[in-house]
Design an enzyme around this catalytic site. Structure first.
Site, mmCIF file in Angstrom:
data_model
loop_
_atom_site.group_PDB
_atom_site.id
_atom_site.type_symbol
_atom_site.label_atom_id
_atom_site.label_comp_id
_atom_site.label_asym_id
_atom_site.label_seq_id
_atom_site.Cartn_x
_atom_site.Cartn_y
_atom_site.Cartn_z
ATOM 1 N N HIS A 173 5.182 -3.749 2.974
ATOM 2 C CA HIS A 173 4.108 -4.066 3.911
ATOM 3 C C HIS A 173 2.795 -4.317 3.181
ATOM 4 O O HIS A 173 2.535 -3.769 2.115
ATOM 5 C CB HIS A 173 3.975 -3.018 5.024
ATOM 6 N N ASP A 209 -7.167 -2.299 7.876
ATOM 7 C CA ASP A 209 -6.428 -1.632 8.944
ATOM 8 C C ASP A 209 -7.011 -0.261 9.285
ATOM 9 O O ASP A 209 -7.876 0.252 8.574
ATOM 10 C CB ASP A 209 -4.939 -1.504 8.573
ATOM 11 N N ASN A 220 8.033 -0.534 1.534
ATOM 12 C CA ASN A 220 8.893 -1.482 2.277
ATOM 13 C C ASN A 220 8.337 -2.907 2.252
ATOM 14 O O ASN A 220 8.795 -3.767 2.987
ATOM 15 C CB ASN A 220 9.076 -1.006 3.728
ATOM 16 N N GLU A 260 4.317 -4.626 9.003
ATOM 17 C CA GLU A 260 5.602 -4.030 8.673
ATOM 18 C C GLU A 260 6.708 -5.096 8.646
ATOM 19 O O GLU A 260 6.558 -6.165 9.250
ATOM 20 C CB GLU A 260 5.962 -2.983 9.740
HETATM 21 C C1 GLP Z 1 -0.913 2.137 3.633
HETATM 22 C C2 GLP Z 1 -1.937 1.033 3.819
HETATM 23 C C3 GLP Z 1 -1.679 -0.149 2.925
HETATM 24 C C4 GLP Z 1 -1.396 0.308 1.519
HETATM 25 C C5 GLP Z 1 -0.165 1.164 1.537
HETATM 26 C C6 GLP Z 1 0.277 1.602 0.151
HETATM 27 O O1 GLP Z 1 0.181 2.021 4.446
HETATM 28 N N1 GLP Z 1 -1.994 0.601 5.177
HETATM 29 O O2 GLP Z 1 -2.806 -1.016 2.958
HETATM 30 O O3 GLP Z 1 -1.214 -0.810 0.676
HETATM 31 O O4 GLP Z 1 -0.461 2.310 2.325
HETATM 32 O O5 GLP Z 1 -0.379 2.765 -0.203
HETATM 33 P P1 GLP Z 1 -0.320 3.447 -1.594
HETATM 34 O O6 GLP Z 1 -1.298 2.713 -2.450
HETATM 35 O O7 GLP Z 1 -0.756 4.862 -1.336
HETATM 36 O O8 GLP Z 1 1.073 3.355 -2.090
#
Ligand code: GLP
Length: 262
Positions: free
Chosen positions: A153, A82, A151, A158
């Site tokens: 995702h 992404d 959440n 989302e």
């Molecule tokens: C972002 C990314 C996700 C990732 C998520 C969790 O939103 N788009 O791919 O899994 O964050 O991030 P973290 O590892 O910092 O909790």
């Protein structure tokens, strides 16, 4: 000493492998071992990569191996999940920049073979098609690394009433904007939209490697892998994938363990 064992979540529709780590460092080493093995077995393969704080330790391990000459990325291609809409690759908050500074600049990979959605693309439909064509031209993803949002995702899919298929432009939820505000100067600087691979693109990866760390992720780990499969918990779709490995630390597994599921 670290304890590592596999659990097959019998309440899920398809079996998955959960590898337990003591803490974040241990998790990073275990997950890096799995990804390194993938590169050794398939040195010209396609890795699906993720951003966020979870994979940083794993990337550090891969960098160390590469610097020691024990891992060769010269034939590897990568495709990221992404990118924020509106951020140029040079923007230090873009996911392209994150990947360069946390991995690509430190390993012997050809960065022409490293793909991230174009945050500056203005036509969301065209960008989705372009990115899906890249994935398809590469022959699909051999191993997809994933984190998970608070959440539920995955990438930027989302919670929603349906699962999106290919790459698309998505409006971020307030929960995600709040969670990711820690990386920006102010919450107003957090982009409100992103380009993300859809659930179908992610599910088409031959293998999934998910890393989950910390107590704040304990409930969503339980919901995603032991709850109902629903687009309201996007990661739950992974219960339908036939080759999922979750590497989670004790804090993230606390609810699953308290329920005797692991
Ligand atoms: C972002 C990314 C996700 C990732 C998520 C969790 O939103 N788009 O791919 O899994 O964050 O991030 P973290 O590892 O910092 O909790």
């Amino acid at each position: 000493m670290s304890i590592c064992y596999c659990v097959f979540a019998d309440k899920c529709l398809v079996r998955m492998r959960i590898i337990q780590a003591i803490n974040y460092d241990d998790l990073s080493k275990k997950a890096a071992n799995i990804m390194a093995a993938q590169v050794l077995l398939n040195p010209c393969g396609v890795l699906g990569l993720a951003t966020g704080s979870s994979p940083i330790g794993l990337y550090k391990e891969l960098i160390n191996w590469c610097k020691r000459g024990e891992l060769d990325f010269s034939g590897v291609k990568t495709i990221n999940l992404d990118e924020y809409v509106g951020l140029a690759p040079q923007n230090d908050q873009s996911y392209r920049y994150f990947m360069k500074t946390n991995l690509f600049d430190h390993i012997n990979i050809n960065q022409k073979n490293c793909y991230v959605p174009d945050g500056l693309a203005t036509d969301g439909v065209a960008e989705g098609k372009r990115y899906d064509a890249i994935i398809s031209d590469m022959g699909g993803v051999d191993m997809q690394l994933l984190g998970i949002g608070l959440n539920g995702h995955i990438a930027f899919n989302e919670p929603c009433e349906w699962f999106e298929k290919g790459t698309y432009r998505v409006a971020l939820t307030q929960s995600t904007i709040n969670a990711n505000a820690r990386f920006f100067a102010t919450i107003d600087d957090v982009p409100k939209e992103a380009y993300t691979m859809g659930a179908k693109s992610i599910m088409q990866a031959k293998k999934i490697l998910m890393i989950i760390s910390g107590e704040s992720k304990a409930q969503i780990l339980y919901d995603a892998f032991f709850g109902k499969v629903t687009p309201m918990v996007p990661a739950s779709i992974l219960q339908f994938h036939s080759d999922v490995t979750v590497v989670a630390d004790e804090a993230a597994l606390s609810i699953v363990k308290a329920k005797g599921l692991c």
